[in-house]
Write a protein that holds these residues in place. Structure first.
Motif: not given
Ligand code: SF4
Ligand code: ADP
Length: 695
Positions: A319-325, A342-350, A359-364
């Motif tokens: 889920a998250r790796p597909s959101i980040a990239d 790469e997803c950083i595992g921050c859960n800002i998307c959640v 939702s927003r993503c730190t990386q994407n």
């Molecule tokens: Fe990963 Fe953070 Fe983006 Fe969610 S918001 S996909 S945890 S980098």
């Protein structure tokens, strides 16, 4: 060129009557948009299709109004009127050869029905089990209700097929889906044919699968998403799950296995490493001839291959790796490993789902802005009239601004005062548990460095006068923010009386390596996200005894939105931090702090040798104001803007978003009336006829 070992990830595999083109499987994930923002979700899923995923799923789709999880915004499939939006989604998912999947959910004991106002129906009645403790109970379904629910599932199967989906996922994981509520002795206390033995608890599921096969005439594939382990004495444990799969080896066309609660399954990188579910999944494949998918925040193709080669998984769920990239599969396929974001595992998307924002993503930074703003995770629009842009400050905002402007084709100068690029993430990545956050800088630096039209200057603290001499037509000031050295934040809006003899530190001091060690330290957290607890860990590691003070009734209460709050509480208790909730400092003496109770005002005294404030941040905006006071237009500069923390401090994702927004807006037509036009597209509900009131 891609490494030959990775070829395995591109071998097709059958799922019932359908064939997935590769092993990249985007498991269902929420996005905070759902039924409210149908086209935004459609275009987000389309980027996954374009990015090469073999299987793409919707988020949770509620099949009936007797079970919905307002305030959270997912999808609805309540009647035929919901089909067109979902049909558009299925079409987008299939646009590049992926299989399109829909996840169907009936939430039972997890659905408070705050919107539909229907009486919730559960396997066994009782209070609705949500973390918000809604004061609502469900009633126990009788046999008529169970028959009705089977029909409602059939209706949803028929509508899913009409919408054009290839796969249906039945949701029985994370404590959210009624299929799990039937299977688990914790939520199934029935004494009829649907309760008691595992055979009986699985009856409803078998019936629904039979109904599915009949209703879809064997043309669609069925996946079953179950929890790998539900905690508690009565929980549907990993051992029971294995018994269940052994008994029903060929029931679905694919087993989709997700760890216990959502908090377990979507652990942040601070608490959960990549591939954390492996022990719970290993060996399950031997119990069934059907493919198995599992998740684990997988971003490394080597790890993905290892999971498949060692017989743990058949598909790499993400889920998250597909959101980040969203382009992760295509990048692996083309051997463009250095381009993987790469997803950083921050859960800002959640947090977008948890706050009912979007939702927003730190990386994407394009995530959920594909339709609203026309942003793309990989491509950039062609540049406008200007040639050269200057970005000052290489934190998350400045790096993203520089990268996106460079991708648009502008010549970019990026000037950074320090020796290291990355701004706050270059400091925060060194804190306990936050090393993955460095990926925010690493990815962007890796992309910028090979670009011939980008000049990066380190150790270059620019002055306002410098800005006017660099021949740039657009300037972004991304000079960040510094933590305040006082109590001012949400509770205290003005500084409190303080004896100068008390040593006071900020997070910036601690990140720079100064601050207390081996002392009794009071840490006041009126920020409520991660920083307070991370610094408490750091201080404990430095041999301090820590008193953690928060005016809230919970530590790190905003971290509820990133599914971390309980983990943070547990961690602080485990490392011996003393927690003072609903308290705040009222006055600071030389060797003690006067604490006030936020409810009664009653005060108490807390001895302390040092005080750390985690309160608010002040923008580092002196450069911006100095430049704004000069005649910059006269120097040929068309725009001068402050972005990111320099404009308004926020989480890292807010800064990367600001960098993108600046670059996207370069040379946009000047309307002369800033803010009069809505800066994004939205869909507005179609009006039906006015109601006719009966006298
Ligand atoms: Fe990963 Fe953070 Fe983006 Fe969610 S918001 S996909 S945890 S980098
Ligand atoms: P954001 O989160 O908005 O990106 P950061 O605080 O992470 O902000 O990054 C801001 C960066 O700007 C820091 O690396 C800092 O060293 C740099 N910086 C601050 N002032 C100047 C200046 N006058 N010239 C160049 N760089 C600066």
């Amino acid at each position: 060129m891609r490494a030959p070992a990775h070829d395995l990830l591109f071998t097709p595999l059958q799922i019932g009557p359908k064939t997935a083109k590769n092993r990249f499987y985007q498991v269902p994930h929420c996005n905070g948009g759902g039924y409210r923002d149908p086209s935004a979700v459609v275009e987000m899923r389309r980027t996954k299709a374009e990015g090469g995923w073999g299987v793409i799923f919707t988020e949770q789709t509620e099949i009936h109004p007797t079970s919905e999880i307002t305030p959270f915004i997912e999808q609805h499939l309540w009647d035929d009127r919901d089909i067109p939006a979902l049909a558009r989604m299925a079409e987008a998912m299939k646009s590049h050869g992926a299989l399109a999947g829909i996840q169907l959910a009936y939430s039972g004991i997890n659905g408070p029905n705050l919107y539909s106002r229907e009486v919730p129906l559960a396997v066994t009645g009782g209070p609705i089990l949500t973390f918000t403790s809604d004061p609502v109970q469900a009633r126990t379904m009788d046999l008529d209700d169970i028959r009705n629910l089977r029909r409602w599932f059939r209706n949803a199967f028929r509508r899913s097929q009409r919408a054009g989906f290839d796969l249906v996922c039945l949701y029985g994981a994370h404590g959210f889906g009624i299929l799990q509520h039937f299977l688990s002795r914790a939520t199934n206390h029935r004494t009829d044919a649907y309760g008691g033995s595992l055979e009986n608890r699985a009856r409803f599921l078998r019936e629904v699968v039979e109904d599915f096969r009949e209703e879809t005439r064997g043309e669609m594939a069925l996946t079953l998403r179950l929890s790998l382990h539900e905690a508690g004495a009565l929980g549907f444990s990993n051992a029971e799950l294995r018994d269940f799969i052994a008994m029903h080896a060929d029931l679905p066309d694919l087993w989709d296995l997700a760890q216990g609660t959502w908090e377990d399954c979507s652990g942040t990188s601070r608490f959960t490493p990549e591939a954390a579910q492996e022990d719970l999944v290993r060996g399950i494949k031997a119990l069934t001839s059907k493919p198995v998918v599992g998740v684990g925040r997988f971003t490394s193709p080597d790890e993905m291959v290892r999971q498949i080669r060692s017989g743990v998984l058949d598909f790499i769920g993400a889920a998250r790796p597909s959101i980040a990239d969203p382009f992760l599969p295509v990048k692996v396929q083309e051997g463009r490993y250095e381009d993987i974001r790469e997803c950083i595992g921050c859960n800002i998307c959640v947090s977008g789902d948890m706050t009912q924002g979007i939702s927003r993503c730190t990386q994407n930074t394009a995530f959920m802005e594909e339709w609203r703003k026309g942003w793309h995770p990989e491509r950039a629009r062609i540049k406008g009239a200007a040639e050269h842009v200057l970005v000052v400050g290489a934190g998350p905002a400045g790096l993203e601004a520089a990268l996106q402007a460079a991708k648009r084709g502008y010549r970019v100068t990026l000037a950074e005062a320090g020796a290291t690029l990355g701004g706050r993430v270059s400091r925060e990545r060194a804190l306990p548990g936050l090393s993955a956050w460095g990926r925010v800088a690493d990815y962007r630096i890796g992309q910028l460095q090979p670009m011939a039209h980008v000049q990066i200057y380190r150790d270059s603290a620019l002055t306002a006068e410098d800005l006017l001499t660099l021949d740039a037509q657009h300037i972004a000031i991304a000079t960040g923010a510094r933590w305040r050295p006082d109590a001012v934040a949400r509770l205290h809006l003005a500084p409190i009386p303080t004896d100068p003899a008390m040593p006071v530190y900020t997070p910036d001091d601690l990140m720079a390596g100064s601050g207390p060690s081996g002392q009794r330290v009071a840490l006041y957290d009126d920020d409520h996200f991660y920083m307070g607890s991370v610094l408490a860990e750091l201080l404990v590691a430095r041999g301090c005894s820590v008193d953690f003070i928060t005016p809230a009734a919970k530590v790190a209460e905003w971290a509820e939105n990133t599914l971390e709050q309980a983990r943070i509480m547990r961690r602080l208790l485990e490392i011996g931090v003393t927690i003072h909730m609903s308290k705040a400092p009222e006055a600071v003496g030389a060797r003690e702090i006067t604490l006030g109770c936020c409810w009664t005002g009653q005060t108490s005294t807390l001895p302390a040798e040092a005080l750390v404030y985690v309160t608010a941040r002040r923008p580092t905006d002196a450069l911006y104001h100095a430049a704004a006071a000069l005649d910059w237009q006269g120097a040929g500069i068309r725009s001068l803007q402050r972005i990111g923390d320099c404009a308004a401090p926020g989480p890292i994702a807010w800064a990367t978003y600001a960098g993108r927004a600046w670059a996207e807006g370069l040379d946009a037509p000047d309307t002369g009336l800033p803010g009069d036009v809505l800066p994004f597209r939205r869909e507005i509900a179609a009006l039906l006829d006015a109601p006719r009131l009966t006298p």
